[in-house]
Design an enzyme around this catalytic site. Structure first.
Site, PDB file in Angstrom:
ATOM      1  N   GLY A   1       0.777  -1.237   0.000  1.00 22.75           N
ATOM      2  CA  GLY A   1       0.000   0.000   0.000  1.00 22.75           C
ATOM      3  C   GLY A   1       0.801   1.276   0.000  1.00 22.75           C
ATOM      4  O   GLY A   1       0.217   2.359   0.147  1.00 22.75           O
TER       5      GLY A   1
ATOM      6  N   GLU B   1       4.138  -6.369   1.450  1.00 26.11           N
ATOM      7  CA  GLU B   1       3.697  -6.769   0.103  1.00 26.11           C
ATOM      8  C   GLU B   1       3.560  -5.600  -0.853  1.00 26.11           C
ATOM      9  O   GLU B   1       2.452  -5.257  -1.258  1.00 26.11           O
ATOM     10  CB  GLU B   1       2.325  -7.423   0.194  1.00 26.11           C
ATOM     11  CG  GLU B   1       2.319  -8.730   0.884  1.00 26.11           C
ATOM     12  CD  GLU B   1       0.911  -9.183   1.230  1.00 26.11           C
ATOM     13  OE1 GLU B   1       0.754 -10.359   1.514  1.00 26.11           O
ATOM     14  OE2 GLU B   1      -0.024  -8.353   1.218  1.00 26.11           O
TER      15      GLU B   1
ATOM     16  N   ARG C   1       2.595  -1.573  -6.174  1.00 25.51           N
ATOM     17  CA  ARG C   1       2.763  -0.296  -6.874  1.00 25.51           C
ATOM     18  C   ARG C   1       4.180   0.269  -6.722  1.00 25.51           C
ATOM     19  O   ARG C   1       4.754   0.777  -7.677  1.00 25.51           O
ATOM     20  CB  ARG C   1       1.756   0.690  -6.284  1.00 25.51           C
ATOM     21  CG  ARG C   1       1.547   1.949  -7.095  1.00 25.51           C
ATOM     22  CD  ARG C   1       0.697   2.937  -6.301  1.00 25.51           C
ATOM     23  NE  ARG C   1      -0.497   2.382  -5.745  1.00 25.51           N
ATOM     24  CZ  ARG C   1      -1.679   2.347  -6.359  1.00 25.51           C
ATOM     25  NH1 ARG C   1      -1.810   2.866  -7.554  1.00 25.51           N
ATOM     26  NH2 ARG C   1      -2.729   1.807  -5.768  1.00 25.51           N
TER      27      ARG C   1
ATOM     28  N   ARG D   1      -7.562   3.819 -14.874  1.00 21.44           N
ATOM     29  CA  ARG D   1      -7.475   4.351 -13.510  1.00 21.44           C
ATOM     30  C   ARG D   1      -8.110   5.727 -13.329  1.00 21.44           C
ATOM     31  O   ARG D   1      -8.525   6.072 -12.241  1.00 21.44           O
ATOM     32  CB  ARG D   1      -6.023   4.331 -13.013  1.00 21.44           C
ATOM     33  CG  ARG D   1      -5.468   2.900 -12.920  1.00 21.44           C
ATOM     34  CD  ARG D   1      -4.153   2.819 -12.178  1.00 21.44           C
ATOM     35  NE  ARG D   1      -4.303   3.081 -10.762  1.00 21.44           N
ATOM     36  CZ  ARG D   1      -3.991   4.207 -10.169  1.00 21.44           C
ATOM     37  NH1 ARG D   1      -3.478   5.195 -10.883  1.00 21.44           N
ATOM     38  NH2 ARG D   1      -4.179   4.362  -8.893  1.00 21.44           N
TER      39      ARG D   1
ATOM     40  N   CYS E   1     -15.557   4.158 -27.149  1.00 25.86           N
ATOM     41  CA  CYS E   1     -16.902   4.719 -27.248  1.00 25.86           C
ATOM     42  C   CYS E   1     -17.478   4.868 -25.853  1.00 25.86           C
ATOM     43  O   CYS E   1     -18.319   4.069 -25.415  1.00 25.86           O
ATOM     44  CB  CYS E   1     -17.776   3.802 -28.075  1.00 25.86           C
ATOM     45  SG  CYS E   1     -17.177   3.728 -29.739  1.00 25.86           S
ATOM     46  N   GLU E   2     -16.988   5.869 -25.149  1.00 28.72           N
ATOM     47  CA  GLU E   2     -17.333   6.050 -23.750  1.00 28.72           C
ATOM     48  C   GLU E   2     -16.862   7.448 -23.371  1.00 28.72           C
ATOM     49  O   GLU E   2     -15.661   7.738 -23.471  1.00 28.72           O
ATOM     50  CB  GLU E   2     -16.540   4.990 -22.961  1.00 28.72           C
ATOM     51  CG  GLU E   2     -16.866   4.852 -21.536  1.00 28.72           C
ATOM     52  CD  GLU E   2     -17.972   3.833 -21.271  1.00 28.72           C
ATOM     53  OE1 GLU E   2     -18.245   2.965 -22.126  1.00 28.72           O
ATOM     54  OE2 GLU E   2     -18.582   3.943 -20.217  1.00 28.72           O
TER      55      GLU E   2
HETATM   56  N1  LLP Z   1      -1.382  -7.012  -0.508  1.00 24.64           N
HETATM   57  C1  LLP Z   1      -2.708  -7.138  -0.628  1.00 24.64           C
HETATM   58  C2  LLP Z   1      -3.416  -8.129   0.157  1.00 24.64           C
HETATM   59  C3  LLP Z   1      -3.405  -6.321  -1.546  1.00 24.64           C
HETATM   60  O1  LLP Z   1      -4.712  -6.437  -1.646  1.00 24.64           O
HETATM   61  C4  LLP Z   1      -2.696  -5.372  -2.311  1.00 24.64           C
HETATM   62  C5  LLP Z   1      -3.383  -4.521  -3.275  1.00 24.64           C
HETATM   63  C6  LLP Z   1      -1.302  -5.292  -2.160  1.00 24.64           C
HETATM   64  C7  LLP Z   1      -0.687  -6.127  -1.231  1.00 24.64           C
HETATM   65  C8  LLP Z   1      -0.449  -4.351  -2.951  1.00 24.64           C
HETATM   66  O2  LLP Z   1      -0.763  -3.028  -2.729  1.00 24.64           O
HETATM   67  P1  LLP Z   1       0.154  -1.864  -3.359  1.00 24.64           P
HETATM   68  O3  LLP Z   1       1.486  -1.927  -2.678  1.00 24.64           O
HETATM   69  O4  LLP Z   1       0.290  -2.130  -4.799  1.00 24.64           O
HETATM   70  O5  LLP Z   1      -0.590  -0.626  -3.064  1.00 24.64           O
HETATM   71  N2  LLP Z   1      -6.213  -1.271  -8.708  1.00 24.64           N
HETATM   72  C9  LLP Z   1      -5.902  -0.276  -7.702  1.00 24.64           C
HETATM   73  C10 LLP Z   1      -5.103  -0.844  -6.576  1.00 24.64           C
HETATM   74  C11 LLP Z   1      -5.772  -2.001  -5.902  1.00 24.64           C
HETATM   75  C12 LLP Z   1      -4.879  -2.631  -4.883  1.00 24.64           C
HETATM   76  C13 LLP Z   1      -5.396  -3.958  -4.492  1.00 24.64           C
HETATM   77  N3  LLP Z   1      -4.613  -4.614  -3.505  1.00 24.64           N
HETATM   78  C14 LLP Z   1      -5.198   0.903  -8.366  1.00 24.64           C
HETATM   79  O6  LLP Z   1      -5.038   0.909  -9.574  1.00 24.64           O
HETATM   80  O7  LLP Z   1      -4.835   1.846  -7.668  1.00 24.64           O
END
Ligand code: LLP
Length: 433
Positions: free
Chosen positions: A249, A291, A294, A331, A362-363
């Site tokens: 996150g 984890e 991004r 996004r 088309c949106e």
């Molecule tokens: N661990 C778990 C259990 C997760 O659900 C996620 C992301 C991560 C790790 C990794 O999070 P990160 O470090 O990437 O923030 N599609 C959305 C983001 C959804 C994230 C879902 N879970 C976007 O484009 O911002």
């Protein structure tokens, strides 16, 4: 100068990624095109590694959350850089398996894993299944029993911490579809039930409070809550769980105004909480996992588009249409996400043109962004949208039967295709008449 270290400007005034001229890449591979700096991905992985050495004496590991961008080449990079892997589906697991990613370093997530997925995970010997709920626990125990195996598990716990981010990517609060809640006693019930079952082995707990979080406070709070729960578990069951997974996150910079706290601040502050709370509670320091998704791949990627129509509506706005859009980057449509964009041929020049960067679907909501400042652009120019390495390719679609662009990996002055461009033939390849 830019939102990412892998970007620069060469003597011609063109935008570069690593040592490659983006106009040459657009010429060689066509547009739209995802380009990712392998150097940047590896450097991002190494930062996590170094940080674990510094703050936990190496007693921990970063798992790459492959949902951010899953393909063979990137799983291979994560493997080579000593990362673990977070997968959430049979598809991500299959990708990992296809390159021989070490099973013991894989963590299988998901709030509704199918029995087939659990079988696959056990067959491959996935080290840890992060169990979301008690129903899954019971099903997993039965499946493991029928396969003559014992599943290593963690529970996903909702720590009841509210992260300040977009509602759609907030997950730590009690009203979330993910995990078992602390407040209701559900988490303790799950732990006690696991202790009774003979084909699961509970090794630790997991939480993930959301994504694109800039502030460290909610991460500290989540760590505190989880450690207190570890102590409660020990008191109640006698079990000392050896692993704590604090999730991902970590926010990244999409536009210059973004000011994420940064990995060093996060690791410093959260490890201080871990060490302090463990001391206070008389707990051994658990093996700490995080984890990031991004923050491993986001700033390593850009998307190159070719400008088509430019439509100025006097007194209203200028639409600059490009040859991609929500199919390769949903996004903005989903989260009103903001990006920085520039004209690749004049990347260092002043941005004097305000545009709405529109896609080709088309949106009406098919936009990459509104009120974006760009160098003056005309049809035929290549526009680069920055920090698109995470959740762009992975959330891409074939809406309007638009083929997905390829992903090219750049390393120094070399480039190679990591995912090939889809063809029109691919668009009908699953159809039957
Ligand atoms: N661990 C778990 C259990 C997760 O659900 C996620 C992301 C991560 C790790 C990794 O999070 P990160 O470090 O990437 O923030 N599609 C959305 C983001 C959804 C994230 C879902 N879970 C976007 O484009 O911002």
């Amino acid at each position: 100068m830019f939102v990412s270290d892998c970007l620069g400007i060469n003597a011609k005034g063109h935008l570069t990624i690593d040592e490659k001229d983006t106009l040459e890449l657009a010429g060689e591979y066509g547009t739209p095109l995802y380009v990712m700096s392998e150097t940047q991905i590896r450097e991002n992985c190494r930062k996590f590694r170094r940080s674990f050495e510094e703050h936990y004496g190496g007693n921990g590991m970063a798992l790459y959350a492959s949902k951010a961008f899953c393909c063979k080449a990137v799983c291979r990079i994560a493997q080579e850089e000593g990362m673990g892997l977070d997968v959430v589906s049979a598809g991500e697991l299959y990708t990992a398996e296809s390159i021989g990613f070490p099973a013991e370093r894989i963590y299988f997530h998901g709030n509704n894993k199918t029995p087939e997925e659990l079988v696959e995970a056990l067959r491959y010997g996935v080290g840890t299944i992060v169990v979301d709920n008690i129903t899954e626990l019971e099903v997993l125990d039965q499946i493991a029993a029928s396969m003559g195996k014992t599943a290593g598990i963690m529970f996903r716990v909702k720590p009841g911490v509210d992260a300040h981010t977009h509602d759609f990517i907030r997950t730590g609060q009690i009203d979330s579809k993910f995990g078992v809640a602390l407040e209701t006693g559900e988490a303790m019930e799950a732990v006690c039930r696991a202790a009774e079952l003979s084909h699961v082995r509970l090794t630790g707990l997991h939480c993930h409070i959301g994504s694109q979080i800039f502030d460290i406070d909610p991460f500290e709070e989540a760590a505190r809550v989880m450690l207190r729960f570890l102590a409660e578990v020990r008191e109640r069951t006698g079990l000392t769980l050896s692993k704590l997974n604090l999730g991902g996150g970590f926010g990244i910079k999409y536009v210059p105004e973004n000011d994420p706290a940064g990995l060093e601040t996060y690791m410093g502050r959260v490890s201080a909480v871990v060490h302090g709370e463990c001391g206070r509670l008389g707990l051994p320091i658990p093996f700490i996992l995080i984890e990031p998704g991004r923050s491993v791949v986001g700033d390593a990627g850009i998307t190159l588009y070719r400008v088509g129509a430019v439509k100025t509506i006097p007194g209203v706005r200028t639409y600059l249409s490009v040859d991609g859009g929500m199919t390769d980057n949903p996004r903005y449509a989903l989260y009103q996400a903001r990006y920085e964009a520039l004209v690749a041929a004049r990347a260092g020049e002043a941005k004097t043109m305000e545009v709405t960067l529109a896609g080709r679907c088309c949106e009406s909501g098919d936009l990459i962004g509104e009120n974006m400042l760009l160098q003056p652009a005309a049809p035929g120019d290549v526009v680069a949208v920055l920090s698109t390495g995470a959740y762009n390719y992975s959330m891409a679609s074939n809406y309007n039967r638009v083929p997905r662009p390829p992903v090219v990996l750049v390393k120094g002055a070399e480039s190679r295709v990591a995912v090939r461009r889809e063809t029109l033939e691919d668009m009908i390849s699953h159809d039957e008449l």
